[in-house]
Design an enzyme around this catalytic site. Structure first.
Site, PDB file in Angstrom:
ATOM      1  N   SER A 266       0.763  -1.178   0.081  1.00 16.98           N
ATOM      2  CA  SER A 266       0.170  -0.033   0.137  1.00 16.98           C
ATOM      3  C   SER A 266       0.900   1.278  -0.075  1.00 16.98           C
ATOM      4  O   SER A 266       0.341   2.425  -0.627  1.00 16.98           O
ATOM      5  CB  SER A 266      -0.934  -0.032   1.271  1.00 16.98           C
ATOM      6  OG  SER A 266      -0.135  -0.237   2.591  1.00 16.98           O
TER       7      SER A 266
ATOM      8  N   HIS B 238       2.124   4.749   4.858  1.00 22.91           N
ATOM      9  CA  HIS B 238       1.427   5.517   3.889  1.00 22.91           C
ATOM     10  C   HIS B 238       1.732   6.909   3.611  1.00 22.91           C
ATOM     11  O   HIS B 238       1.869   7.502   2.660  1.00 22.91           O
ATOM     12  CB  HIS B 238      -0.232   5.563   4.423  1.00 22.91           C
ATOM     13  CG  HIS B 238      -0.653   3.963   4.175  1.00 22.91           C
ATOM     14  ND1 HIS B 238      -1.843   3.833   4.774  1.00 22.91           N
ATOM     15  CD2 HIS B 238      -0.175   2.962   3.924  1.00 22.91           C
ATOM     16  CE1 HIS B 238      -2.102   2.449   4.552  1.00 22.91           C
ATOM     17  NE2 HIS B 238      -1.193   2.015   4.087  1.00 22.91           N
TER      18      HIS B 238
END
Length: 404
Positions: free
Chosen positions: A145, A197
């Site tokens: 991610s 992230h």
């Protein structure tokens, strides 16, 4: 009874069509992540302390391999499923623009730069003089991610859209899209790496602003790699996309206007890909519109009736770019009465047969700077944007074709 037979026969066909539409590197990443998860599931491997991204281990024991092993491991079925469903539309679009070899390098580059950002921030937070916070140094994270957040930033910048949809619920300005996704995932999903992230987003911005350009080879280097004998088996694959832009794997999504509203990649595209697996009774063979990405779609390969026109259009635009040196432009200005004293890249486009941009379509300096930051020459960027009618996606396609 007959409809059931048609449905059973149609589903494998739809799945095969969906799979064949995924470019080479994107499909390879998907296969590797899925295979790694299945192997871990079968052998009962569920402790990731030796392969996860762990800043303390990388700094103290120099275990650099963790930067790359961590992105291919996932902790649960939902984890790998949603990451791969987000990767397919996102990676496919970028790979069709960049080419397969460049896409592979960009993935490695984004994973590396994201890891560097994460280590630096963790060190600063852990050793700041005000309050020592060592949790980030000991945070063990896995998953693809972080790279996906970098891709979201790059794709949003290239698409030129002004707004994005968050799970189809509400629209947000495109420049805030990645940041709002970061907050939404942090609030809705437990056990999510905020720093991972965040650093993925920072890595994406570093790429689009040209801070990583010194690590990216020139197009000629990519062409040399593609022509090497050791890669010939991969290049011959129908899903492999050359860095020159010539490919046989489907549509390059483009956008006709910067005011277009595009749906979120992790919402609408996932649903559209899931629905595309299901058989449909009536499929028009002449429809060229791409429902996933609004705007004009240019097809390379695929339908035989569209290839000649597009190939000739790209060749004409490539010849225009080949002739955009300052000397050539001055020659055209001196010999063409249509240009006169006020010669510009738009005028040169008209002389060579490429229509000038629509009245009211203005190429902003910001758009030019985006492409210049990617390593293209400013003169070629201006002419490509003129030939593409101000469309960033088509301009990138033209520049990649010309450089190849």
């Amino acid at each position: 009874m007959r409809s059931n037979i048609v449905s059973e026969a149609g589903l494998p066909t739809r799945l095969n069509q969906w799979w064949e539409g995924i470019p080479f590197v994107t499909s390879a990443v998907l296969v590797v992540c899925a295979t790694v998860y299945l192997v871990c599931l079968l052998i009962g491997f569920d402790t990731f302390t030796e392969i996860c991204f762990l800043p303390s281990a990388i700094v103290s024991r120099f275990q650099v391999y963790r930067i790359y092993t961590s992105i291919f491991f996932h902790g649960s079925l939902l984890h790998v499923l949603f990451n791969m469903l987000a990767l397919v539309p996102l990676g496919s679009e970028l790979e069709r623009i960049m080419g397969s070899v460049r896409m592979l390098l960009v993935i490695i580059l984004l994973a590396t730069s994201s890891a560097v950002f994460q280590i630096l921030i963790a060190l600063v937070v852990a050793h700041n003089p005000f309050h020592h916070y060592a949790n980030f140094m000991n945070e063990c994270s896995i998953g693809f991610s972080g790279v996906l957040f970098s891709m979201i930033v790059i794709e949003t910048s290239l698409s030129g859209v002004q707004s994005r949809s968050i799970f189809g619920l509400f629209n947000v300005p495109a420049k805030w899209y990645a940041w709002i996704l970061l907050v939404v995932f942090q609030l809705l999903v437990s056990n999510v790496s905020l720093l991972g992230h965040l650093c993925g987003i920072l890595s994406g911005f570093a790429y689009i602003y040209g801070l990583l350009n010194f690590l990216i080879p020139k197009t000629s280097s990519f062409s040399a790699i593609e022509n090497s004998s050791w890669l010939s088996a991969c290049v011959r694959r129908p899903k492999f996309i050359l860095c020159s832009g010539g490919n046989t794997s489907g549509d390059i999504p483009t956008h006709s206007s910067q005011n277009t509203t595009s749906s979120g990649l992790i919402s609408r595209n996932i649903l559209s890909h899931l629905s595309s697996w299901m058989p449909q009774r009536d499929t028009s063979s002449q429809s060229t519109a791409d429902g996933q990405f609004p705007g004009r779609g240019r097809t390379l390969g695929g339908r035989s009736d569209t290839v000649p026109a597009i190939s000739s259009d790209l060749n004409l635009q490539a010849r225009l770019l080949d002739n955009t040196s300052p000397d050539h432009l001055s020659d055209v200005s001196a010999t063409s009465p249509a240009i006169g004293r006020h010669s510009s890249v738009y005028d040169s486009a008209e002389v060579t047969g490429i229509p000038a941009p629509r009245q009211g379509s203005v190429v902003s300096n910001e758009e030019i700077q985006k492409l210049v930051a990617m390593g293209f020459e400013r003169t070629q960027v201006e002419v490509a944007l003129a030939a593409a009618d101000g469309d960033l996606g088509i301009a990138v396609e033209i520049l990649m074709t010309q450089q190849g």
